[in-house]
Structures are given as structure tokens and as C-alpha cells.
Design a protein around this motif. Structure first.
Motif, short mmCIF file in Angstrom:
data_model
loop_
_atom_site.label_atom_id
_atom_site.label_comp_id
_atom_site.label_asym_id
_atom_site.label_seq_id
_atom_site.Cartn_x
_atom_site.Cartn_y
_atom_site.Cartn_z
N SER A 42 0.93 -0.92 -0.02
CA SER A 42 -0.05 0.06 0.12
C SER A 42 1.00 1.29 0.03
CB SER A 42 -0.97 -0.04 1.45
OG SER A 42 -1.55 1.27 1.37
N PRO A 43 0.83 2.14 -0.99
CA PRO A 43 1.57 3.33 -1.00
C PRO A 43 1.12 4.21 0.13
CG PRO A 43 -0.15 3.45 -2.80
CD PRO A 43 0.03 2.05 -1.96
N THR A 44 -0.07 4.25 0.57
CA THR A 44 -0.44 5.21 1.78
C THR A 44 -0.07 4.75 3.29
OG1 THR A 44 -2.60 3.93 1.86
CG2 THR A 44 -2.42 5.95 0.49
N CYS A 45 0.03 3.29 3.47
CA CYS A 45 0.58 2.94 4.77
C CYS A 45 1.54 1.99 4.97
CB CYS A 45 -0.85 2.37 5.57
SG CYS A 45 -1.22 0.90 4.94
N GLY A 46 2.32 1.47 3.90
CA GLY A 46 3.23 0.40 3.88
C GLY A 46 2.86 -1.05 4.10
N SER A 47 1.73 -1.18 4.25
CA SER A 47 0.97 -2.61 4.53
C SER A 47 1.45 -3.50 3.30
CB SER A 47 -0.37 -2.73 4.53
OG SER A 47 -0.63 -1.77 5.74
N ARG A 48 1.68 -4.82 3.33
CA ARG A 48 2.28 -5.65 2.57
C ARG A 48 1.60 -6.97 2.40
NH1 ARG A 48 7.92 -8.52 3.24
NH2 ARG A 48 7.93 -9.60 1.42
N VAL A 49 1.03 -7.60 1.35
CA VAL A 49 0.32 -8.68 1.08
C VAL A 49 1.09 -9.26 0.19
CG1 VAL A 49 -1.75 -10.01 0.68
CG2 VAL A 49 -1.99 -7.87 1.93
N ALA A 50 1.53 -10.71 0.21
CA ALA A 50 2.01 -11.52 -0.81
C ALA A 50 1.08 -12.51 -1.23
CB ALA A 50 3.34 -12.02 -0.45
N TRP A 103 -17.36 1.49 -1.86
CA TRP A 103 -18.14 1.16 -0.60
C TRP A 103 -17.33 2.08 0.41
CZ3 TRP A 103 -16.19 -1.42 3.78
CH2 TRP A 103 -16.94 -1.49 4.61
N LEU A 104 -16.07 1.86 0.27
CA LEU A 104 -15.05 2.72 1.21
C LEU A 104 -15.48 4.35 1.30
CD1 LEU A 104 -11.89 0.93 1.07
CD2 LEU A 104 -13.29 1.07 3.02
N GLY A 105 -15.85 4.75 -0.12
CA GLY A 105 -16.22 5.72 -0.57
C GLY A 105 -17.52 6.33 -0.20
N GLY A 106 -18.38 5.43 0.41
CA GLY A 106 -19.65 5.87 0.80
C GLY A 106 -20.72 5.24 0.03
N ALA A 107 -20.61 4.29 -0.81
CA ALA A 107 -21.57 3.59 -1.73
C ALA A 107 -22.56 2.43 -0.82
CB ALA A 107 -21.12 3.04 -2.90
N ASP A 108 -23.63 2.47 -0.98
CA ASP A 108 -24.52 1.38 -0.15
C ASP A 108 -24.05 0.06 -0.59
OD1 ASP A 108 -25.78 3.40 1.21
OD2 ASP A 108 -27.32 3.62 -0.15
N GLY A 109 -24.62 -1.01 -0.04
CA GLY A 109 -24.38 -2.32 -0.35
C GLY A 109 -23.11 -2.76 0.32
N GLU A 110 -23.10 -4.15 0.32
CA GLU A 110 -21.95 -5.03 0.56
C GLU A 110 -21.07 -5.58 -0.65
OE1 GLU A 110 -21.26 -7.64 4.54
OE2 GLU A 110 -22.30 -8.67 2.78
N PRO A 111 -19.90 -4.78 -0.68
CA PRO A 111 -19.30 -5.42 -1.91
C PRO A 111 -18.62 -6.51 -1.97
CG PRO A 111 -17.88 -3.75 -0.40
CD PRO A 111 -19.30 -3.98 0.23
N ALA A 121 -14.15 1.58 9.22
CA ALA A 121 -13.14 2.06 8.51
C ALA A 121 -13.55 3.02 7.53
CB ALA A 121 -12.27 0.80 8.01
N ARG A 122 -14.70 3.03 7.02
CA ARG A 122 -15.08 3.85 6.17
C ARG A 122 -14.94 5.42 6.44
NH1 ARG A 122 -20.93 1.66 4.34
NH2 ARG A 122 -20.61 2.78 2.26
N SER A 123 -14.86 5.73 7.44
CA SER A 123 -14.81 6.90 7.77
C SER A 123 -13.14 7.49 8.08
CB SER A 123 -15.53 7.58 8.84
OG SER A 123 -15.25 6.85 10.14
N ARG A 124 -12.29 6.49 7.89
CA ARG A 124 -11.00 6.51 8.19
C ARG A 124 -10.24 6.34 6.82
NH1 ARG A 124 -13.02 4.65 13.24
NH2 ARG A 124 -12.34 5.46 14.98
N SER A 125 -10.13 7.46 6.05
CA SER A 125 -9.60 7.25 4.70
C SER A 125 -8.10 6.49 4.62
CB SER A 125 -9.74 8.60 3.96
OG SER A 125 -9.09 9.57 4.51
N GLY A 126 -7.24 6.95 5.66
CA GLY A 126 -6.29 6.62 5.84
C GLY A 126 -5.98 5.21 6.03
N ARG A 127 -7.07 4.31 6.50
CA ARG A 127 -7.23 2.91 6.28
C ARG A 127 -7.61 2.15 5.19
NH1 ARG A 127 -4.66 1.55 11.45
NH2 ARG A 127 -4.68 3.43 12.47
N HIS A 128 -8.15 2.94 3.99
CA HIS A 128 -8.59 2.44 3.03
C HIS A 128 -7.65 1.58 2.10
CE1 HIS A 128 -12.17 5.28 2.81
NE2 HIS A 128 -12.01 4.77 4.02
N GLY A 129 -6.53 2.33 2.18
CA GLY A 129 -5.26 1.45 1.33
C GLY A 129 -4.90 0.09 1.94
#
Length: 145
Positions: A42-50, A103-111, A121-129
Motif C-alpha cells: 500500500s503506498p499510503t500505509c506501507g502494508s504488504r500482502v504476498a 463502498w469505502l467512499g460511501g456507496a451502499d451495499g456490501e461489496p 473504517a469507512r470514515s477513516r480514509s487513511g485505512r482504505h489502502g
């Protein structure tokens, strides 16, 4: 100075359900056990998934292994990807990235199944990445097939 009263700030960052989900990632292995995996950060938080996926003749996920280095939101999202990726195609995985982003941006429904637990987390944009990262890794792993 006006006091901060925003509900998102006053609620706990991680709920018990998020922490339980984060601790239950299916197919998790150490990074060293995935030498040929796609590795997404993630470029925003440095998280990593392989991630490594196996697919059937139609290109649908039949098995998934992943290594995760992320906050509890990212780990919980990785758990949901691990639980529900089986049977998904590359096109469906790409659609999931778009749906989760919306969905993270506010759309309805479960993606994606189980995403309601990540609602705080939807209201915490820093966690979206971190939340999008396992979905992006799924796409990258399918593209590498």
C-alpha cells in the motif's frame, strides 16, 4: 476552539469483531514460504500482502495462500479475501476492487461477503489502502496465472 464531536473520532478504532476477523486469516503462511508470490504494498500505509492462487481450467480460484503485514483492518480484509475468493475469476476480482473502493467512499451495499464488519473504517480514509490491498493482491495473483 470548537470540540471535536465527530462520531468517527469518538468510536474505537478496532472493534472486537474486526480483531477476531484479523486473527483468522485463512491460508496464511510466512513471507519466506511464498517465494514466487505477487507482492503488493500500500503506498499510503506501507502494508504488504504476498499472495499465490491456484486456478481451475476456467481461471477461477481454487486455492489461495497469503502472507500479510498490515494493520487490523488490512488483516481483516485479507481474512475476508481468504474466506471468499474461491470460485472468483479475474474479472470478478477486478470488480471487487472497484466495488470495495466505492463502498469505502460511501456507496451502499456490501461489496464482498463480510465487509460490514469493516464499516468503522469507512470514515477513516487513511485505512482504505490497507483494506484494498488484499483485493489488489488477489487481482495481481490472478493476472500472474
Amino acid at each position: 476552539m470548537r470540540p471535536i464531536t465527530d462520531r468517527a473520532v469518538s468510536e474505537p478504532l478496532y472493534t472486537r469483531d474486526i480483531l477476531r476477523l484479523a486473527a483468522s486469516i485463512p491460508g496464511i503462511v510466512p513471507f519466506a514460504e511464498l517465494p514466487n508470490a505477487v507482492d503488493v504494498r500500500s503506498p499510503t500505509c506501507g502494508s504488504r500482502v504476498a499472495m499465490v492462487v491456484e486456478t481451475d481450467a476456467d481461471g477461477r480460484v481454487t486455492a489461495l495462500r497469503q502472507a500479510v503485514e498490515a494493520c487490523a483492518f488490512g488483516q481483516a480484509a485479507a481474512a475476508l479475501v481468504g474466506q471468499y475468493a474461491e470460485g472468483n475469476s479475474l474479472a470478478e476480482a477486478r470488480s471487487a476492487v472497484d466495488a470495495v473502493r466505492a463502498w469505502l467512499g460511501g456507496a451502499d451495499g456490501e461489496p464482498w461477503p463480510g465487509m460490514a464488519v469493516l464499516d468503522p473504517a469507512r470514515s477513516r480514509s487513511g485505512r482504505h489502502g490497507a483494506i484494498l490491498l488484499p483485493f489488489r493482491a488477489l487481482v495481481a495473483a490472478l493476472e500472474a496465472q
